[in-house]
Design a protein around this motif. Sequence first.
Motif, PDB file in Angstrom:
ATOM      1  N   MET A 154      -5.386   2.644  -6.361  1.00 38.05           N
ATOM      2  CA  MET A 154      -4.078   2.516  -7.001  1.00 38.05           C
ATOM      3  C   MET A 154      -3.529   3.833  -7.527  1.00 38.05           C
ATOM      4  N   GLY A 155      -4.388   4.862  -7.666  1.00 35.04           N
ATOM      5  CA  GLY A 155      -3.977   6.099  -8.323  1.00 35.04           C
ATOM      6  C   GLY A 155      -3.248   7.095  -7.445  1.00 35.04           C
ATOM      7  N   ALA A 201      -0.081  -6.203  -7.514  1.00 36.03           N
ATOM      8  CA  ALA A 201       0.151  -4.786  -7.235  1.00 36.03           C
ATOM      9  C   ALA A 201      -0.874  -4.217  -6.263  1.00 36.03           C
ATOM     10  N   MET A 202      -2.107  -4.700  -6.336  1.00 37.95           N
ATOM     11  CA  MET A 202      -3.146  -4.208  -5.429  1.00 37.95           C
ATOM     12  C   MET A 202      -2.782  -4.500  -3.977  1.00 37.95           C
ATOM     13  N   LEU A 203      -2.345  -5.714  -3.695  1.00 34.28           N
ATOM     14  CA  LEU A 203      -1.979  -6.069  -2.328  1.00 34.28           C
ATOM     15  C   LEU A 203      -0.799  -5.231  -1.850  1.00 34.28           C
ATOM     16  N   GLY A 204       0.208  -5.069  -2.698  1.00 34.42           N
ATOM     17  CA  GLY A 204       1.351  -4.251  -2.319  1.00 34.42           C
ATOM     18  C   GLY A 204       0.955  -2.817  -1.993  1.00 34.42           C
ATOM     19  N   LYS A 205      -0.021  -2.296  -2.734  1.00 27.96           N
ATOM     20  CA  LYS A 205      -0.473  -0.915  -2.533  1.00 27.96           C
ATOM     21  C   LYS A 205      -1.259  -0.761  -1.237  1.00 27.96           C
ATOM     22  N   VAL A 206      -2.232  -1.635  -1.002  1.00 25.20           N
ATOM     23  CA  VAL A 206      -3.100  -1.433   0.157  1.00 25.20           C
ATOM     24  C   VAL A 206      -2.362  -1.669   1.469  1.00 25.20           C
ATOM     25  N   LEU A 207      -1.316  -2.484   1.457  1.00 22.25           N
ATOM     26  CA  LEU A 207      -0.536  -2.678   2.684  1.00 22.25           C
ATOM     27  C   LEU A 207       0.024  -1.354   3.191  1.00 22.25           C
TER      28      LEU A 207
END
Length: 328
Positions: free
Chosen positions: A205-206, A227-233
């Motif tokens: 996430m950073g 937020a994690m899912l949005g980021k890793v996509l």
Amino acid sequence: MPFQALLTEKSDTGAITSSVQTLDEFRLPDGNVTISVDWSGLNYKDGLALTGGGGIVRAYPHVGGIDASGTVLDSADPRYARGDQVILTGWRVGETRWGGYAQKLRLESDWLVPLPKGMSTRTAMVLGTAGFTAMRAIERLEASGLTPGDGEVLVTGAGGGTGSIAVHLLGKLGYQVVAVSGRPHLAEGLRQLGATTVVGRDDVMGTPDKPLESARWAGVVDTVGGAMLGKVLKQVKTHGAVAAFGNAGGIELNTTVLPFILRGVALLGIDSVMQPYATRVPAWARLAALFDPTAFEPFVHEIGLAELPQAARNILAGQVQGRTLVKP
């Protein structure tokens, strides 16, 4: 014959309480199979049901427990005879129907799966919905084209039940597994389960937030959402895929279309509740072949019915690692 169950009740003021009570068999819901419950398990959804969260339970009094394994006591279905061992996950049992936090459970035979050869009812509940969901996520990733030679596969929320089982199964299948956990003390255990690398949330996430980020992951098993899912996509490689089923991080999804239209990334939703029998049986057979209960035992904790209310609060607070088994 009377039996014990953890009965969850709602007071006139709206307070939710649970206590172990002795119930008469006539209180069991309708169904064509009755089983003696050997084991159940604790899942995030169970935590919600026992605390009144998420609108999971609509009618009280209620018996929770979305998973159960045990032995058939009586059956009106010729597919199951007295003494057969069976597994239950899904079908909204433990939500709209009484579930596995009891010594007896009555339900529809179509919701059951025969216990695979070589698997114990205890191991079935070490896996439970968590294991079945992890297996379905991996199967969907494989169907999208993922192979062990494609690169690193990320597992978010790896310290939880589904995440840790996904790490273990992917490792057994030969994948390079990067496990994400916000609890550094779990790192060595995750490596023993099969993780190649263990990283913290900030490692994912950073990074600077951009519409499309550096391609890092061949595939992702996301147990967190939000937020994690949005980021890793934004970090998945070209033609990679994300298998998503968690919402502990929130139900909102903020991302861009760029991963989909520039890299051909696939977002695969994993539903374990309403999966048909034809999907469940081969998935459980594969779990029986892949899963090593001895390797996973350090991640297993056993409790009784009376300990469930506190355990429910703990799992919602992110304080449970691995799998919690319930022995009615």
